[in-house]
Design a protein around this motif. Structure first.
Motif, PDB file in Angstrom:
ATOM      1  N   ASP A  40       1.106  -1.528   0.249  1.00 25.01           N
ATOM      2  CA  ASP A  40       0.121   0.037  -0.160  1.00 25.01           C
ATOM      3  C   ASP A  40       1.428   1.332   0.240  1.00 25.01           C
ATOM      4  O   ASP A  40       2.129   1.463   0.568  1.00 25.01           O
ATOM      5  N   THR A  41       0.034   2.479   0.004  1.00 22.10           N
ATOM      6  CA  THR A  41       0.888   3.597  -0.161  1.00 22.10           C
ATOM      7  C   THR A  41       0.914   4.072   0.995  1.00 22.10           C
ATOM      8  O   THR A  41      -0.571   4.235   1.395  1.00 22.10           O
ATOM      9  N   VAL A  42       1.797   4.985   1.667  1.00 18.88           N
ATOM     10  CA  VAL A  42       1.355   5.241   2.965  1.00 18.88           C
ATOM     11  C   VAL A  42       1.709   6.876   3.086  1.00 18.88           C
ATOM     12  O   VAL A  42       2.844   7.190   2.338  1.00 18.88           O
ATOM     13  N   LEU A  43       0.987   7.747   3.451  1.00 19.73           N
ATOM     14  CA  LEU A  43       1.474   9.161   3.869  1.00 19.73           C
ATOM     15  C   LEU A  43       2.194   9.201   5.291  1.00 19.73           C
ATOM     16  O   LEU A  43       1.632   8.257   5.827  1.00 19.73           O
ATOM     17  N   PHE A  44       3.085   9.837   5.834  1.00 24.39           N
ATOM     18  CA  PHE A  44       3.872  10.044   6.688  1.00 24.39           C
ATOM     19  C   PHE A  44       3.447  11.789   6.299  1.00 24.39           C
ATOM     20  O   PHE A  44       3.778  12.293   6.290  1.00 24.39           O
ATOM     21  N   LYS A  45       3.610  11.776   8.338  1.00 23.57           N
ATOM     22  CA  LYS A  45       3.977  13.452   8.785  1.00 23.57           C
ATOM     23  C   LYS A  45       4.948  13.027  10.020  1.00 23.57           C
ATOM     24  O   LYS A  45       4.841  12.085  10.692  1.00 23.57           O
ATOM     25  N   ILE A  46       5.823  13.576  10.253  1.00 18.63           N
ATOM     26  CA  ILE A  46       6.759  13.903  11.102  1.00 18.63           C
ATOM     27  C   ILE A  46       6.445  15.187  12.280  1.00 18.63           C
ATOM     28  O   ILE A  46       6.113  16.270  11.384  1.00 18.63           O
ATOM     29  N   LYS A  47       6.868  14.704  13.765  1.00 16.89           N
ATOM     30  CA  LYS A  47       5.888  15.862  14.509  1.00 16.89           C
ATOM     31  C   LYS A  47       7.153  15.894  15.676  1.00 16.89           C
ATOM     32  O   LYS A  47       7.297  14.691  16.006  1.00 16.89           O
ATOM     33  N   THR A  48       7.553  16.787  16.415  1.00 15.17           N
ATOM     34  CA  THR A  48       7.686  17.477  17.502  1.00 15.17           C
ATOM     35  C   THR A  48       7.518  17.939  18.452  1.00 15.17           C
ATOM     36  O   THR A  48       6.409  18.941  18.230  1.00 15.17           O
ATOM     37  N   THR A  49       8.241  17.928  19.504  1.00 12.46           N
ATOM     38  CA  THR A  49       7.872  18.468  20.523  1.00 12.46           C
ATOM     39  C   THR A  49       8.223  19.899  20.961  1.00 12.46           C
ATOM     40  O   THR A  49       7.803  21.087  21.799  1.00 12.46           O
ATOM     41  N   ALA A  50       9.115  19.846  20.343  1.00 14.77           N
ATOM     42  CA  ALA A  50      10.422  21.256  19.872  1.00 14.77           C
ATOM     43  C   ALA A  50       9.960  22.127  18.662  1.00 14.77           C
ATOM     44  O   ALA A  50      11.614  21.786  18.079  1.00 14.77           O
ATOM     45  N   PRO A  51       9.419  21.978  17.870  1.00 15.86           N
ATOM     46  CA  PRO A  51       8.939  22.429  16.326  1.00 15.86           C
ATOM     47  C   PRO A  51       9.013  23.684  15.705  1.00 15.86           C
ATOM     48  O   PRO A  51      10.199  23.358  14.609  1.00 15.86           O
ATOM     49  N   LYS A  52      10.231  24.640  16.651  1.00 16.38           N
ATOM     50  CA  LYS A  52      11.076  25.706  16.496  1.00 16.38           C
ATOM     51  C   LYS A  52      12.686  25.564  16.558  1.00 16.38           C
ATOM     52  O   LYS A  52      13.283  25.877  16.357  1.00 16.38           O
ATOM     53  N   LYS A  53      12.985  23.887  17.270  1.00 20.77           N
ATOM     54  CA  LYS A  53      14.373  23.490  17.557  1.00 20.77           C
ATOM     55  C   LYS A  53      15.195  22.977  16.469  1.00 20.77           C
ATOM     56  O   LYS A  53      15.769  22.653  16.570  1.00 20.77           O
ATOM     57  N   TYR A  54      14.452  22.215  15.061  1.00 22.87           N
ATOM     58  CA  TYR A  54      14.376  21.594  14.663  1.00 22.87           C
ATOM     59  C   TYR A  54      14.224  21.295  13.699  1.00 22.87           C
ATOM     60  O   TYR A  54      12.905  22.376  13.249  1.00 22.87           O
ATOM     61  N   CYS A  55      15.251  21.424  12.209  1.00 23.34           N
ATOM     62  CA  CYS A  55      14.559  21.580  10.491  1.00 23.34           C
ATOM     63  C   CYS A  55      14.622  19.510  10.385  1.00 23.34           C
ATOM     64  O   CYS A  55      15.112  18.828  10.748  1.00 23.34           O
ATOM     65  N   VAL A  56      13.261  19.924   9.666  1.00 21.88           N
ATOM     66  CA  VAL A  56      12.858  18.364   9.852  1.00 21.88           C
ATOM     67  C   VAL A  56      12.621  18.415   8.106  1.00 21.88           C
ATOM     68  O   VAL A  56      11.466  19.093   8.124  1.00 21.88           O
ATOM     69  N   ARG A  57      13.341  17.841   7.146  1.00 16.41           N
ATOM     70  CA  ARG A  57      13.633  17.166   6.270  1.00 16.41           C
ATOM     71  C   ARG A  57      13.706  15.943   5.041  1.00 16.41           C
ATOM     72  O   ARG A  57      14.471  15.638   5.314  1.00 16.41           O
ATOM     73  N   PRO A  58      12.783  15.338   4.376  1.00 16.82           N
ATOM     74  CA  PRO A  58      10.981  16.426   4.907  1.00 16.82           C
ATOM     75  C   PRO A  58      10.191  15.577   5.964  1.00 16.82           C
ATOM     76  O   PRO A  58      10.674  14.520   6.471  1.00 16.82           O
ATOM     77  N   ASN A  59       9.562  16.215   6.052  1.00 18.46           N
ATOM     78  CA  ASN A  59       8.528  16.542   7.610  1.00 18.46           C
ATOM     79  C   ASN A  59       7.340  15.444   7.124  1.00 18.46           C
ATOM     80  O   ASN A  59       6.673  15.559   8.003  1.00 18.46           O
ATOM     81  N   SER A  60       7.016  15.611   5.892  1.00 16.64           N
ATOM     82  CA  SER A  60       5.473  14.791   5.428  1.00 16.64           C
ATOM     83  C   SER A  60       5.953  14.208   4.199  1.00 16.64           C
ATOM     84  O   SER A  60       6.650  14.896   3.591  1.00 16.64           O
ATOM     85  N   GLY A  61       5.422  13.493   3.671  1.00 17.38           N
ATOM     86  CA  GLY A  61       5.597  13.250   2.602  1.00 17.38           C
ATOM     87  C   GLY A  61       4.705  11.488   1.775  1.00 17.38           C
ATOM     88  O   GLY A  61       3.206  11.310   2.826  1.00 17.38           O
ATOM     89  N   MET A  62       4.654  10.886   1.501  1.00 20.41           N
ATOM     90  CA  MET A  62       3.511   9.659   0.538  1.00 20.41           C
ATOM     91  C   MET A  62       4.534   8.621   0.604  1.00 20.41           C
ATOM     92  O   MET A  62       6.022   8.857  -0.391  1.00 20.41           O
ATOM     93  N   LEU A  63       5.083   7.775   0.791  1.00 22.37           N
ATOM     94  CA  LEU A  63       5.791   6.266   0.159  1.00 22.37           C
ATOM     95  C   LEU A  63       4.863   5.359  -0.027  1.00 22.37           C
ATOM     96  O   LEU A  63       3.681   4.724  -0.060  1.00 22.37           O
ATOM     97  N   ASP A  64       5.495   4.657  -1.654  1.00 20.60           N
ATOM     98  CA  ASP A  64       5.030   4.248  -2.094  1.00 20.60           C
ATOM     99  C   ASP A  64       5.528   2.748  -1.928  1.00 20.60           C
ATOM    100  O   ASP A  64       6.170   2.581  -1.109  1.00 20.60           O
ATOM    101  N   PRO A  65       4.576   1.763  -2.425  1.00 13.14           N
ATOM    102  CA  PRO A  65       4.626   0.575  -2.004  1.00 13.14           C
ATOM    103  C   PRO A  65       6.493   0.203  -1.749  1.00 13.14           C
ATOM    104  O   PRO A  65       7.419   0.543  -2.769  1.00 13.14           O
TER     105      PRO A  65
END
Length: 185
Positions: A40-65
């Motif tokens: 299946d294709t899976v969508l993802f998001k990365i969240k943190t308790t300290a969003p202003k303290k980290y740069c997350v790339r990519p922070n969301s997206g789609m993963l093909d099977p």
């Protein structure tokens, strides 16, 4: 809530290198790998308790099977406050993409919480030479301090003369200077 379908590496902790003063080391990017082992294709998001303290790339997206993605996590602050050091956490949220849905933002808005898959990782701040990841900074600093004090104590000569004898005396303008060489530690 369903079990997380993604394989997440590392599994429990994201490690960041800091020096003995709590400052992040230069070029201190940590990577998280997400692997989709499903058909299946899976969508993802990365969240943190300290969003202003980290740069997350990519922070969301789609993963093909049967695909992978590496997530780069870079600290945006130079110093980790010791009061915060056990509070930083990351969460990977994922959901199997509904058939025929192409607007990813809309999917996230419409998804019911019981369809979300969450996975949490804590942040660990490691100092050079640390072995205990939970109190790494404190333990390493304490060990380094103990070793330095022991080395200084062993290297100091026993001083038996009064302190006044070790201080340079002033000379007369025309006469030679009467000085005692400085002690070397």
């Amino acid at each position: 809530m369903p079990n997380q379908v993604l394989f997440i590496e590392p599994q429990n902790e994201l490690k960041f290198k800091v020096d003995f003063t709590g400052h992040f080391e230069q070029g201190n990017t940590t990577y998280m790998r997400l692997t989709n082992p499903t058909a299946d294709t899976v969508l993802f998001k990365i969240k943190t308790t300290a969003p202003k303290k980290y740069c997350v790339r990519p922070n969301s997206g789609m993963l093909d099977p049967h695909s992978k993605v590496d997530i780069a996590i870079t600290p945006q602050v130079v110093f980790v406050d010791s009061n915060e050091k056990y509070k930083h956490k990351f969460m990977v949220q994922s959901v199997i993409a509904p058939e025929g849905k192409t607007n990813i933002d809309q999917v996230w808005k419409e998804i019911s919480p019981d369809q979300l898959m969450d996975y949490k990782l804590k942040c660990v701040f490691e100092t050079p030479g640390s072995t205990n990841t939970h109190d790494a900074g404190d333990a390493a600093q304490n060990d380094a301090t103990k070793k330095r004090v022991a080395a200084e104590t062993d290297a100091k000569p026993a001083i038996k003369e009064p302190v006044e004898a070790l201080v340079s005396t002033t000379s007369k303008p025309d006469g030679p200077q009467n000085t005692v060489p400085p002690l070397v530690y």
